[in-house]
Write a protein that holds these residues in place. Structure first.
Motif, PDB file in Angstrom:
ATOM      1  N   TYR A 178      61.757   6.938  43.960  1.00  0.00           N
ATOM      2  CA  TYR A 178      61.493   6.767  42.701  1.00  0.00           C
ATOM      3  C   TYR A 178      60.315   5.962  42.798  1.00  0.00           C
ATOM      4  O   TYR A 178      60.530   4.517  42.612  1.00  0.00           O
ATOM      5  CB  TYR A 178      62.323   6.888  41.886  1.00  0.00           C
ATOM      6  N   GLU A 179      59.318   5.952  42.274  1.00  0.00           N
ATOM      7  CA  GLU A 179      58.061   5.067  42.450  1.00  0.00           C
ATOM      8  C   GLU A 179      57.986   4.141  43.479  1.00  0.00           C
ATOM      9  O   GLU A 179      58.055   2.815  43.317  1.00  0.00           O
ATOM     10  CB  GLU A 179      58.374   4.348  41.046  1.00  0.00           C
ATOM     11  N   ASP A 180      58.224   4.780  44.654  1.00  0.00           N
ATOM     12  CA  ASP A 180      58.233   4.068  45.999  1.00  0.00           C
ATOM     13  C   ASP A 180      59.344   3.402  46.262  1.00  0.00           C
ATOM     14  O   ASP A 180      59.290   2.487  47.245  1.00  0.00           O
ATOM     15  CB  ASP A 180      56.936   3.340  46.061  1.00  0.00           C
ATOM     16  N   SER A 191      57.348   9.840  48.584  1.00  0.00           N
ATOM     17  CA  SER A 191      57.484   9.224  47.334  1.00  0.00           C
ATOM     18  C   SER A 191      57.601  10.173  46.360  1.00  0.00           C
ATOM     19  O   SER A 191      56.788  11.438  46.293  1.00  0.00           O
ATOM     20  CB  SER A 191      56.306   8.266  47.121  1.00  0.00           C
ATOM     21  N   ARG A 209      64.127   8.392  34.874  1.00  0.00           N
ATOM     22  CA  ARG A 209      64.843   7.771  36.192  1.00  0.00           C
ATOM     23  C   ARG A 209      66.271   7.993  35.955  1.00  0.00           C
ATOM     24  O   ARG A 209      66.963   8.246  37.044  1.00  0.00           O
ATOM     25  CB  ARG A 209      64.355   6.416  36.238  1.00  0.00           C
TER      26      ARG A 209
END
Length: 237
Positions: free
Chosen positions: A36-38, A236, A149
């Protein structure tokens, strides 16, 4: 058709960020770390299993006695994009659950405890074989409307295991988690290092849920990818 029904209650989610390569090194070939977001995430999820039964058992009949379980899990995808969970370890207080080892579920028998007072929930466990243990105290807060998230970290509908040279997929179905914010008052654990990760280097993100009552676990089925050690391509999100 489910092969097992249960309820999951008193569930804590404690999440730590890791570098994707640190998690990928622990995955079998055929699975890719999901990010999640790299950022890769590893979650400690203690809970209570209740009313565990096979589908044919009538509701009036008793299932297995209530017992505690604690998972250390991460988030993965198959090459065709199907997301799910990979369990780095599963601590359990019920010997009957060890039967799931037949499909590669990494169950370890141990002494597990869950208790609750007016403001906090405490979890603790230690493997019978020695070594890995944990102690966690969380304070549940107000209910939240899950953001993207929060859903990504808590809601996955299949789990993957590796056995017999294959990746196996187990479907899971239940109602959406009712999530609350949570504060971690204390956490001491050696499960992450026992799994082959470095000790977490950041403060955890936490959620709490009173639980879900209608959990259905499907029959494990083999995926097309073969299992084995190897570095799959990172993905990703």
């Amino acid at each position: 058709m489910p092969v097992l029904r249960a309820g999951w209650s008193t569930q804590a989610f404690v999440h730590w960020p890791f570098r994707p390569d640190q998690v990928q090194a622990l995955l079998p070939e055929g699975l890719e770390v999901d990010t999640y977001e790299d950022t890769a995430w590893v979650s400690l999820t203690p809970f209570v299993m209740a009313d565990v039964r096979t589908p044919g058992l009538p509701a009036s009949a008793r299932g297995l006695p209530t017992f505690a379980e604690t998972n250390l899990r991460t988030y993965v995808r198959t090459p065709d994009g199907r997301d799910g969970l990979w369990f780095l370890s599963i601590e359990v207080g019920c010997p009957l659950m060890l039967a799931a080892r037949a499909f590669g579920a990494p169950y370890r028998l141990g002494r597990l405890r869950t208790s609750r007072d007016l403001t906090a929930v405490s979890y603790a466990g230690a493997r019978w074989s020695g070594g890995a243990s944990y102690r966690l105290v969380v304070r549940p807060g107000e209910p939240i409307r899950p953001a993207e998230r929060d859903v990504w970290l808590t809601s996955r509908w299949r789990a993957y295991t590796s056995r017999f040279g294959r990746i196996w997929e187990t479907p899971v179905e239940h109602e959406p988690w009712p999530l609350c914010e949570a504060t971690v008052d204390a956490v001491e654990e050696t499960l992450t290092t026992a799994a082959g990760l470095p000790a977490p280097g950041a403060e955890p993100l936490a959620h709490f849920s009173p639980g879900v009552r209608h959990v259905r676990l499907g029959r494990p089925r083999p995926c097309t990818a073969e299992a084995g050690r190897g570095g799959a391509r990172e993905r990703s999100r």
